[in-house]
Motif scaffolding. Structure first.
Motif, PDB file in Angstrom:
ATOM      1  N   ALA A  53       0.800  -1.224   0.000  1.00  0.00           N
ATOM      2  CA  ALA A  53       0.000   0.000   0.000  1.00  0.00           C
ATOM      3  C   ALA A  53       0.834   1.276   0.000  1.00  0.00           C
ATOM      4  CB  ALA A  53      -0.961  -0.005   1.188  1.00  0.00           C
ATOM      5  N   PRO A  54       2.019   1.328   0.654  1.00  0.00           N
ATOM      6  CA  PRO A  54       2.811   2.577   0.605  1.00  0.00           C
ATOM      7  C   PRO A  54       3.148   3.040  -0.805  1.00  0.00           C
ATOM      8  CG  PRO A  54       3.625   1.165   2.354  1.00  0.00           C
ATOM      9  CD  PRO A  54       2.604   0.361   1.599  1.00  0.00           C
ATOM     10  N   LEU A  55       3.162   2.132  -1.783  1.00  0.00           N
ATOM     11  CA  LEU A  55       3.430   2.541  -3.160  1.00  0.00           C
ATOM     12  C   LEU A  55       2.369   3.512  -3.666  1.00  0.00           C
ATOM     13  CD1 LEU A  55       4.436  -0.896  -4.757  1.00  0.00           C
ATOM     14  CD2 LEU A  55       5.961   1.011  -4.159  1.00  0.00           C
ATOM     15  N   LEU A  56       1.175   3.457  -3.092  1.00  0.00           N
ATOM     16  CA  LEU A  56       0.081   4.319  -3.530  1.00  0.00           C
ATOM     17  C   LEU A  56       0.137   5.694  -2.863  1.00  0.00           C
ATOM     18  CD1 LEU A  56      -2.703   1.606  -3.126  1.00  0.00           C
ATOM     19  CD2 LEU A  56      -1.600   2.273  -5.273  1.00  0.00           C
ATOM     20  N   GLN A  57       0.937   5.804  -1.840  1.00  0.00           N
ATOM     21  CA  GLN A  57       0.933   7.029  -1.035  1.00  0.00           C
ATOM     22  C   GLN A  57       2.081   7.971  -1.379  1.00  0.00           C
ATOM     23  OE1 GLN A  57       1.066   5.278   2.854  1.00  0.00           O
ATOM     24  NE2 GLN A  57      -0.851   4.148   2.526  1.00  0.00           N
ATOM     25  N   GLY A  58       2.865   7.630  -2.406  1.00  0.00           N
ATOM     26  CA  GLY A  58       3.982   8.484  -2.776  1.00  0.00           C
ATOM     27  C   GLY A  58       5.287   7.905  -2.298  1.00  0.00           C
ATOM     28  N   TYR A  59       5.685   6.786  -2.862  1.00  0.00           N
ATOM     29  CA  TYR A  59       6.867   6.064  -2.401  1.00  0.00           C
ATOM     30  C   TYR A  59       8.133   6.672  -2.998  1.00  0.00           C
ATOM     31  CZ  TYR A  59       9.884   2.047  -1.357  1.00  0.00           C
ATOM     32  OH  TYR A  59      10.888   1.240  -0.896  1.00  0.00           O
ATOM     33  N   LYS A  60       9.092   7.003  -2.135  1.00  0.00           N
ATOM     34  CA  LYS A  60      10.398   7.544  -2.537  1.00  0.00           C
ATOM     35  C   LYS A  60      10.267   8.729  -3.507  1.00  0.00           C
ATOM     36  CE  LYS A  60      13.369   3.588  -1.611  1.00  0.00           C
ATOM     37  NZ  LYS A  60      14.410   2.672  -2.118  1.00  0.00           N
ATOM     38  N   GLY A  61       9.425   9.657  -3.126  1.00  0.00           N
ATOM     39  CA  GLY A  61       9.302  10.888  -3.882  1.00  0.00           C
ATOM     40  C   GLY A  61       8.273  10.879  -4.983  1.00  0.00           C
TER      41      GLY A  61
END
Length: 898
Positions: A825-833
């Protein structure tokens, strides 16, 4: 309905259902048959002149042959009629006749002898659900102004009803699409009826034990003894034609010969006598049967057939069945004191409602509760779960003031959707603790009527979490959690204080607490093991006064037995002045330590009387791991209780009738089912507001260029082979192609690269926005019904099985939690900028898939892959739908016992 009767063409067996009526009895709903003419005439002849006039607007004392033929011969589509039967006789009729493409006229006629049992409401629910499936959107009715009962049926159903009076007749019109209010009304009626039904089982006034004899140790005799010695407050009878009395209790040859109205019959007899006994109980008007005997479905096909006949006979007669192979029922209430079970002694009274299925587990559950001094309010063992299930007991516990927490040991689950719905409602007010390893083809006991689940067992765990259920692994964990939830206030948060008299034990407790997601804000602190209690109390006092701690974990290793008792008394005294949750580890101790001298606090209630509050007795645990695990589970449950429960999903832009039209046309052409490719899936998806991007299938470079010119640049060219899509090393896609030359070169390179695989089918599609590729699916599972999944596309889904599951119907919070449930899910929240994706747009697609699957059981599966989520919205680039003849779901949107 006679099982050997020939059914007319198109007869809808899937409409048949047993329903619990308002008084707790059972009625059978089915479609009308041409052969019902005589039953219909008998029904009509029993009606009063007033009822006949209210229905037909005329004093029609007898129905003509023409009327009987017209009423009983319908097409089950444009003209639909349902009947409710009791012991084979019609007691209610409801029908609709289509007026135009979207509306129908509806009418009801309820037996005078069965007025007030909610039959009209049941028929309206069932007719409305059937009508929606037929593409209808509204009902109309003509009612005489004096027919207030029927006007109330419409008004109380939760629909928005419009009325007008013409020529002295009330014209009623309302849309039948479910509303939040109509759904709430339906579920409330189901709850009340099923609660009343179980209440009559667990609090009877008269019990008969069939098969009680004079042979020492026989099941019937022992259960009769348990009832007598347990102090049952009602009347007891034995049923045995060979004796005059058993254990000093009068005996009669049959239940129907007993000179009192028997509420519950406990059956302990050989299976070959079962049908005769059930028939006798039906004739006597018994409400419920508790069948302790074995030798039924668990013994093979003959036993399964016997159970089926018993169930039909019982439900046709309005009876409920617990068992067969039940361990029995227990109610510890002072005004009942019923031990209708195989347990030799009455269990201590308390506030935990318990449900188990098999006898051996019933023994283990009751023994464990007794050893821990954890009192029971009611206990039920369903055995083969022929009729009464954990769902029924939860409906009862919703209303039972004595029950403050519920524990269920589930060996199998027959209706997960209904379980989830009821458990969620119950968990909002009382914790529900469930032991169930999962849902799979392994371990289902013989005799349990269970459909085979096809989805991953993770779906079961997700369903429990969605419903707010506390999921544990074994009996010990169930009681560990129950101890804290019944005898302590709910944790206000995850912050904990740890106090002990052993540095090592306190440190170990802190490690375990952190591993369970608790936050240590105080301590761990400790005193020496030999320190006096006043020093220990000083440490505890600081912990209880710390505003940054929500719970206190106490680790105590008393050097002397006397010190343990004194420590418990001291902890009780300090805890009384605090609102914190308290658990304690005392090596070798497990259970609930009651406060000294049985002290109780009193609280004022509205009528001025005083009633005892739940005592803040101290939950004790053998190890820090047990204490922390129980506290963490209680904390998560408290968090679930406090969180926003969500709002129903918006149905804006959904055309359910249009979807039915598309699907019906496909299944008419392909009755066995049909695979809808990307292109064919666009129409049904559009009816639910899902915009599937067009693509063009090409087989030459020239076709690819022509497709790109038509779609508009930039485009992508990609292989349609599932082999290529499943192998990232094959790289079967070329992206961001801005002109014809680039398209031609991309096509030729893909053909050359994949030539060895003989994969020559490709598609051209507009270039999507840059974002995160996700996969949204919906599956019609034989056990769970519709199941929705969400995942990030690629190895995390395909290899690591990082997939979130949810069981519709969903609300807006459920959808958001489904998105957050995956590790990626963190990929959807703006991962690494990277910019965060448009979460609301992604949630909207998932919501629409969930509603589509929930509304349309003909959809065996739907796969949206990929769904590219990006900052500006979502692009649905690929889709496949499998259609199949609709399976009969266990939990439909109308009341039914399953």
């Amino acid at each position: 309905m006679d099982e050997v009767e020939a059914l007319p063409p198109g007869y809808p067996t899937e409409w048949e259902a047993d329903v619990v009526l308002r008084d707790g009895s059972v009625g059978h709903v089915r479609a009308i048959l041409p052969s019902d003419q005589e039953a219909l005439q008998r029904f009509h002849s029993r009606q009063s002149d007033e009822s006949i006039y209210l229905r037909f607007f005329a004093p029609l004392r007898e129905l003509s042959s023409r009327d009987l033929h017209r009423f009983t011969n319908v097409d089950y589509r444009d003209r639909v009629a349902l009947v409710v039967t009791h012991r084979g006789e019609v007691i209610g009729i409801g029908r609709y006749d289509r007026i135009d493409a979207h509306s129908a006229e509806v009418a009801f006629n309820i037996s005078d002898d069965f007025q007030g049992r909610g039959i009209g409401s049941v028929l309206l629910e069932h007719l409305a659900d059937i009508a929606r499936d037929m593409g209808l959107t509204s009902f109309e009715a003509e009612v005489l102004p004096q027919n207030q009962k029927m006007l109330r049926v419409f008004a109380d159903a939760g629909y928005v009803v419009a009325r007008r009076v013409e020529d002295g007749i009330v014209q009623v019109h309302f849309d039948i699409e479910p509303t939040e209010k109509s759904e709430s009304v339906r579920l409330a009626r189901e709850h009340r009826a099923e609660s009343v039904s179980i209440s009559a089982l667990v609090a009877p006034k008269v019990i008969a034990v069939v098969g009680a004899g004079r042979t020492p140790g026989s099941v019937g005799r022992e259960v009769l003894r348990h009832l007598r010695d347990g102090g049952f407050t009602g009347q007891l009878y034995a049923v045995n034609p060979a004796v005059q009395d058993v254990l000093g209790i009068p005996s009669h040859p049959t239940v129907s010969a007993i000179p009192a109205q028997v509420d519950v019959a406990v059956l302990a007899m050989r299976p070959e006598y079962a049908l005769d006994v059930v028939e006798d109980c039906a004739a006597a008007g018994v409400h419920g049967l508790v069948i302790l005997s074995a030798g039924f479905a668990e013994s093979g096909k003959d036993g399964q057939k016997l159970e089926k006949r018993m169930l039909r006979l019982a439900r046709d007669s309005g009876m409920r069945i617990v068992g067969p192979t039940s361990f029995g029922l227990i109610n510890t209430a002072d005004d009942v004191r019923m031990n209708a079970s195989l347990a030799p002694r009455m269990v201590p009274a308390g506030h935990l409602g318990l449900f188990a299925q098999s006898g051996p587990l019933g023994v283990a559950v009751l023994d464990s509760a007794t050893r821990r001094s954890l009192g029971i309010s009611t206990f039920a063992s369903a055995g083969n779960r022929l009729d009464v299930s954990g769902n029924d007991l939860m409906q009862y516990w919703l209303d039972d003031e004595r029950t403050r927490a519920v524990g269920l040991y589930l060996e199998s689950m027959g209706n997960p959707r209904k379980f989830s719905r009821i458990a969620r409602r119950l968990a909002m007010s009382k914790p529900v603790i469930v032991i169930k390893a999962g849902a799979s083809k392994y371990g289902v006991p013989p005799g349990h009527r269970v459909r085979q689940a096809q989805v991953d067992p993770v779906a079961f765990t997700a369903m429990l979490a969605q419903a707010g259920v506390v999921h544990v692994d074994d009996i010990h964990q169930m009681f560990d959690v129950a101890q804290v939830l019944i005898h302590q206030p709910e944790p206000a948060g995850r912050r904990v204080a740890i106090v002990g008299n052993s540095v090592q034990l306190s440190a170990l407790t802190a490690q375990v607490a952190e591993s369970h997601g608790l936050i240590i804000t105080h301590g761990p602190t400790s005193v020496d093991a030999e320190a006096p209690l006043d020093r220990f109390a000083k440490k505890l006092r600081k912990a209880f006064s710390d505003k940054d701690a929500d719970s206190v974990i106490i680790c105590f290793t008393p050097p002397l037995r006397r010190s343990e008792a004194e420590a418990i008394a001291m902890i009780h005294e300090l805890a009384d002045g605090s609102d914190k949750t308290v658990v304690a580890t005392m090596i070798g101790a497990r259970g609930v330590a009651a406060r000294p001298l049985g002290e109780h606090r009193l609280s004022e209630v509205s009528d001025g009387d005083q009633i005892p509050e739940p005592t803040r007795d101290l939950p004790l645990y053998m190890t820090p791991e047990d204490a922390v695990r129980a506290l963490a589970a209680a904390t998560r449950y408290a968090e679930w209780r406090r969180k926003d429960k969500g709002e129903p999903l918006s149905r804006s832009g959904i055309d359910r009738a249009g979807a039915h039209s598309v699907i019906d046309a496909e299944l008419a052409e392909h009755p066995g089912g049909e695979h809808l490719s990307h292109e064919d899936a666009q129409r049904p998806l559009a009816t639910y507001g899902i915009d599937l991007w067009s693509r063009v299938i090409v087989r030459t470079a020239d076709e690819a260029v022509a497709a790109a010119d038509r779609l508009g640049y930039p485009v992508v060219v990609k292989s349609l082979s599932p082999i290529v899509r499943g192998q990232s090393t094959l790289q079967g896609v070329r992206v961001d192609l801005g002109n014809a030359t680039a398209v031609r070169e991309a096509y030729d390179s893909l053909v050359d690269r994949l030539a060895a695989y003989d994969l020559a089918e490709f598609a051209v599609q507009r270039m999507a926005h840059s974002g995160v590729s996700t996969v949204v699916t919906g599956t019609e599972d034989p056990l769970f019904g519709p199941v929705v999944t969400f995942a990030v596309a690629g190895p995390s889904r395909d290899l690591l099985r990082d997939i979130g599951y949810a069981i519709p119907p969903l609300n807006d919070v459920d959808v958001q939690e489904l998105i957050d449930s995956i590790k990626a899910a963190p990929l959807l929240q703006g991962y690494k900028g990277a910019p965060p994706v448009h979460r609301a747009a992604l949630a909207d697609v998932i919501a629409r898939v969930s509603m589509m699957c929930d509304d349309l059981p003909e959809i065996a599966s739907i796969i949206l892959n990929p769904v590219v989520a990006h900052p500006g919205g979502v692009d649905v680039l690929g889709a496949e739908i499998e259609l199949a003849p609709p399976a009969k779901r266990k939990d439909i949107r109308r009341r039914a016992l399953t």
